[in-house]
Design a protein around this motif. Structure first.
Motif, PDB file in Angstrom:
ATOM      1  N   GLU A  43       9.469  15.785   8.568  1.00  0.00           N
ATOM      2  CA  GLU A  43       8.938  16.042   9.907  1.00  0.00           C
ATOM      3  C   GLU A  43       7.736  15.155  10.208  1.00  0.00           C
ATOM      4  O   GLU A  43       7.611  14.630  11.311  1.00  0.00           O
ATOM      5  CB  GLU A  43       8.561  17.516  10.046  1.00  0.00           C
ATOM      6  N   THR A  44       6.846  14.982   9.235  1.00  0.00           N
ATOM      7  CA  THR A  44       5.617  14.235   9.483  1.00  0.00           C
ATOM      8  C   THR A  44       5.684  12.797   8.968  1.00  0.00           C
ATOM      9  O   THR A  44       4.893  11.956   9.376  1.00  0.00           O
ATOM     10  CB  THR A  44       4.425  14.918   8.794  1.00  0.00           C
ATOM     11  N   GLY A  45       6.596  12.537   8.014  1.00  0.00           N
ATOM     12  CA  GLY A  45       6.665  11.222   7.390  1.00  0.00           C
ATOM     13  C   GLY A  45       5.590  11.014   6.334  1.00  0.00           C
ATOM     14  O   GLY A  45       5.475   9.942   5.753  1.00  0.00           O
ATOM     15  N   GLU A  46       4.789  12.047   6.093  1.00  0.00           N
ATOM     16  CA  GLU A  46       3.691  11.961   5.132  1.00  0.00           C
ATOM     17  C   GLU A  46       4.092  12.554   3.781  1.00  0.00           C
ATOM     18  O   GLU A  46       5.170  13.124   3.632  1.00  0.00           O
ATOM     19  CB  GLU A  46       2.455  12.689   5.678  1.00  0.00           C
TER      20      GLU A  46
ATOM     21  N   MET B 205       0.825  -1.210   0.000  1.00  0.00           N
ATOM     22  CA  MET B 205       0.000   0.000   0.000  1.00  0.00           C
ATOM     23  C   MET B 205       0.861   1.263   0.000  1.00  0.00           C
ATOM     24  O   MET B 205       0.399   2.323  -0.383  1.00  0.00           O
ATOM     25  CB  MET B 205      -0.923   0.016   1.220  1.00  0.00           C
ATOM     26  N   THR B 206       2.108   1.137   0.440  1.00  0.00           N
ATOM     27  CA  THR B 206       3.022   2.275   0.511  1.00  0.00           C
ATOM     28  C   THR B 206       4.355   1.875  -0.107  1.00  0.00           C
ATOM     29  O   THR B 206       4.871   0.796   0.166  1.00  0.00           O
ATOM     30  CB  THR B 206       3.250   2.700   1.979  1.00  0.00           C
ATOM     31  N   PHE B 207       4.876   2.764  -0.928  1.00  0.00           N
ATOM     32  CA  PHE B 207       6.172   2.554  -1.580  1.00  0.00           C
ATOM     33  C   PHE B 207       7.034   3.783  -1.336  1.00  0.00           C
ATOM     34  O   PHE B 207       6.530   4.904  -1.278  1.00  0.00           O
ATOM     35  CB  PHE B 207       5.991   2.372  -3.094  1.00  0.00           C
ATOM     36  N   GLU B 208       8.329   3.535  -1.232  1.00  0.00           N
ATOM     37  CA  GLU B 208       9.267   4.640  -1.021  1.00  0.00           C
ATOM     38  C   GLU B 208      10.460   4.452  -1.941  1.00  0.00           C
ATOM     39  O   GLU B 208      10.887   3.328  -2.191  1.00  0.00           O
ATOM     40  CB  GLU B 208       9.711   4.655   0.443  1.00  0.00           C
ATOM     41  N   PHE B 209      10.966   5.572  -2.459  1.00  0.00           N
ATOM     42  CA  PHE B 209      12.180   5.534  -3.264  1.00  0.00           C
ATOM     43  C   PHE B 209      12.892   6.873  -3.148  1.00  0.00           C
ATOM     44  O   PHE B 209      12.332   7.838  -2.626  1.00  0.00           O
ATOM     45  CB  PHE B 209      11.895   5.157  -4.726  1.00  0.00           C
TER      46      PHE B 209
ATOM     47  N   VAL C  23       4.785   6.907  -2.454  1.00  0.00           N
ATOM     48  CA  VAL C  23       3.586   6.579  -3.218  1.00  0.00           C
ATOM     49  C   VAL C  23       2.704   5.784  -2.270  1.00  0.00           C
ATOM     50  O   VAL C  23       3.157   4.806  -1.665  1.00  0.00           O
ATOM     51  CB  VAL C  23       3.906   5.725  -4.464  1.00  0.00           C
ATOM     52  N   LYS C  24       1.447   6.223  -2.120  1.00  0.00           N
ATOM     53  CA  LYS C  24       0.510   5.510  -1.250  1.00  0.00           C
ATOM     54  C   LYS C  24      -0.759   5.203  -2.023  1.00  0.00           C
ATOM     55  O   LYS C  24      -1.274   6.049  -2.750  1.00  0.00           O
ATOM     56  CB  LYS C  24       0.154   6.342  -0.018  1.00  0.00           C
ATOM     57  N   TYR C  25      -1.239   3.982  -1.828  1.00  0.00           N
ATOM     58  CA  TYR C  25      -2.531   3.572  -2.372  1.00  0.00           C
ATOM     59  C   TYR C  25      -3.507   3.601  -1.210  1.00  0.00           C
ATOM     60  O   TYR C  25      -3.351   2.862  -0.241  1.00  0.00           O
ATOM     61  CB  TYR C  25      -2.431   2.191  -3.016  1.00  0.00           C
ATOM     62  N   GLN C  26      -4.483   4.496  -1.313  1.00  0.00           N
ATOM     63  CA  GLN C  26      -5.401   4.735  -0.209  1.00  0.00           C
ATOM     64  C   GLN C  26      -6.794   4.211  -0.554  1.00  0.00           C
ATOM     65  O   GLN C  26      -7.321   4.521  -1.628  1.00  0.00           O
ATOM     66  CB  GLN C  26      -5.481   6.236   0.078  1.00  0.00           C
ATOM     67  N   GLU C  27      -7.360   3.436   0.375  1.00  0.00           N
ATOM     68  CA  GLU C  27      -8.718   2.953   0.179  1.00  0.00           C
ATOM     69  C   GLU C  27      -9.674   4.143   0.144  1.00  0.00           C
ATOM     70  O   GLU C  27      -9.455   5.145   0.821  1.00  0.00           O
ATOM     71  CB  GLU C  27      -9.118   2.014   1.305  1.00  0.00           C
TER      72      GLU C  27
ATOM     73  N   ASN D  87     -14.120   5.187  -0.116  1.00  0.00           N
ATOM     74  CA  ASN D  87     -15.382   4.661   0.390  1.00  0.00           C
ATOM     75  C   ASN D  87     -16.102   3.804  -0.661  1.00  0.00           C
ATOM     76  O   ASN D  87     -17.173   3.278  -0.388  1.00  0.00           O
ATOM     77  CB  ASN D  87     -16.292   5.791   0.887  1.00  0.00           C
ATOM     78  N   LEU D  88     -15.525   3.657  -1.847  1.00  0.00           N
ATOM     79  CA  LEU D  88     -16.091   2.800  -2.890  1.00  0.00           C
ATOM     80  C   LEU D  88     -15.307   1.495  -2.948  1.00  0.00           C
ATOM     81  O   LEU D  88     -14.070   1.504  -2.934  1.00  0.00           O
ATOM     82  CB  LEU D  88     -16.054   3.507  -4.250  1.00  0.00           C
ATOM     83  N   LYS D  89     -16.034   0.400  -3.040  1.00  0.00           N
ATOM     84  CA  LYS D  89     -15.397  -0.916  -3.069  1.00  0.00           C
ATOM     85  C   LYS D  89     -14.453  -1.033  -4.267  1.00  0.00           C
ATOM     86  O   LYS D  89     -14.800  -0.662  -5.383  1.00  0.00           O
ATOM     87  CB  LYS D  89     -16.479  -1.999  -3.154  1.00  0.00           C
ATOM     88  N   ASP D  90     -13.240  -1.517  -4.011  1.00  0.00           N
ATOM     89  CA  ASP D  90     -12.231  -1.779  -5.040  1.00  0.00           C
ATOM     90  C   ASP D  90     -11.757  -0.528  -5.784  1.00  0.00           C
ATOM     91  O   ASP D  90     -11.263  -0.618  -6.900  1.00  0.00           O
ATOM     92  CB  ASP D  90     -12.728  -2.822  -6.051  1.00  0.00           C
ATOM     93  N   LEU D  91     -11.889   0.640  -5.156  1.00  0.00           N
ATOM     94  CA  LEU D  91     -11.358   1.874  -5.728  1.00  0.00           C
ATOM     95  C   LEU D  91     -10.338   2.459  -4.758  1.00  0.00           C
ATOM     96  O   LEU D  91     -10.638   2.669  -3.573  1.00  0.00           O
ATOM     97  CB  LEU D  91     -12.458   2.902  -5.988  1.00  0.00           C
ATOM     98  N   TYR D  92      -9.128   2.697  -5.273  1.00  0.00           N
ATOM     99  CA  TYR D  92      -8.035   3.245  -4.474  1.00  0.00           C
ATOM    100  C   TYR D  92      -7.562   4.549  -5.081  1.00  0.00           C
ATOM    101  O   TYR D  92      -7.577   4.720  -6.303  1.00  0.00           O
ATOM    102  CB  TYR D  92      -6.857   2.258  -4.420  1.00  0.00           C
ATOM    103  N   ASN D  93      -7.137   5.435  -4.222  1.00  0.00           N
ATOM    104  CA  ASN D  93      -6.538   6.692  -4.646  1.00  0.00           C
ATOM    105  C   ASN D  93      -5.026   6.534  -4.638  1.00  0.00           C
ATOM    106  O   ASN D  93      -4.460   6.001  -3.687  1.00  0.00           O
ATOM    107  CB  ASN D  93      -6.938   7.816  -3.690  1.00  0.00           C
ATOM    108  N   LEU D  94      -4.370   6.965  -5.699  1.00  0.00           N
ATOM    109  CA  LEU D  94      -2.912   6.960  -5.751  1.00  0.00           C
ATOM    110  C   LEU D  94      -2.436   8.336  -5.302  1.00  0.00           C
ATOM    111  O   LEU D  94      -2.722   9.341  -5.954  1.00  0.00           O
ATOM    112  CB  LEU D  94      -2.428   6.675  -7.176  1.00  0.00           C
ATOM    113  N   ALA D  95      -1.739   8.381  -4.190  1.00  0.00           N
ATOM    114  CA  ALA D  95      -1.160   9.625  -3.678  1.00  0.00           C
ATOM    115  C   ALA D  95       0.351   9.547  -3.870  1.00  0.00           C
ATOM    116  O   ALA D  95       0.966   8.514  -3.625  1.00  0.00           O
ATOM    117  CB  ALA D  95      -1.497   9.803  -2.204  1.00  0.00           C
ATOM    118  N   PHE D  96       0.940  10.657  -4.308  1.00  0.00           N
ATOM    119  CA  PHE D  96       2.366  10.660  -4.624  1.00  0.00           C
ATOM    120  C   PHE D  96       2.963  12.027  -4.332  1.00  0.00           C
ATOM    121  O   PHE D  96       2.340  13.055  -4.565  1.00  0.00           O
ATOM    122  CB  PHE D  96       2.569  10.310  -6.102  1.00  0.00           C
TER     123      PHE D  96
END
Length: 146
Positions: free
Chosen positions: A53-56, A15-19, A32-36, A38-47
């Motif tokens: 400081e936050t790790g986010e 669900m989380t990748f780092e490079f 890169v994070k794949y976030q669930e 509220n829709l079944k089988d739909l993920y948001n790609l965050a990059f």
């Protein structure tokens, strides 16, 4: 995409990748994070860059590290890894700004033939979805592994 990519590390659930981007501005940690959703089988790609400081993800910073094609190829590599583990999901992606969404569209367009071999891809219009076409300004993208 037969392009150079950075080495990836991932969480056990993929669900989380780092490079690490290496370029003209030095080394920059990327996430890169794949976030669930509220829709079944739909993920948001965050990059974006990793905020130390936050790790986010900080998806507002402009790195300009001179390696955008290699970074894009690495993000695409996470798509393959994620959909290897979760083959029947849809992934939504959009830029944090219109300019970034445009850059993503340009990257998809440049490698469209390769992308279409392995993925279904749609572009988000104002109130609809359209099978991805070149030279249309989309608000986001929806992909699923074939």
């Amino acid at each position: 995409m037969n392009l150079p990519k950075y080495a990836l590390s991932s969480s056990e659930r993929m669900m989380t990748f780092e490079f690490t981007s290496e370029g003209t501005k030095g080394t920059i940690q990327k996430l890169v994070k794949y976030q669930e959703t509220n829709l079944k089988d739909l993920y948001n790609l965050a990059f974006g860059d990793k905020n130390h400081e936050t790790g986010e993800i900080d998806d507002k910073v402009i790195s300009n590290n001179g390696d955008s094609e290699k970074v894009l190829a690495t993000v695409v590599a996470t798509l393959y890894a994620f959909t290897d583990k979760y083959p029947n999901v849809w992934i939504y992606a959009t830029g944090s700004t219109k300019a970034r969404t445009r850059l993503y569209r340009m990257g998809i367009t440049k490698f469209l033939n390769e992308v279409k071999r392995d993925f279904e891809i749609y572009g988000e219009l104002e109130n609809d979805w359209d099978k991805f076409k070149i030279d249309i300004e989309y608000n986001g993208f929806l992909v699923r592994r074939k």
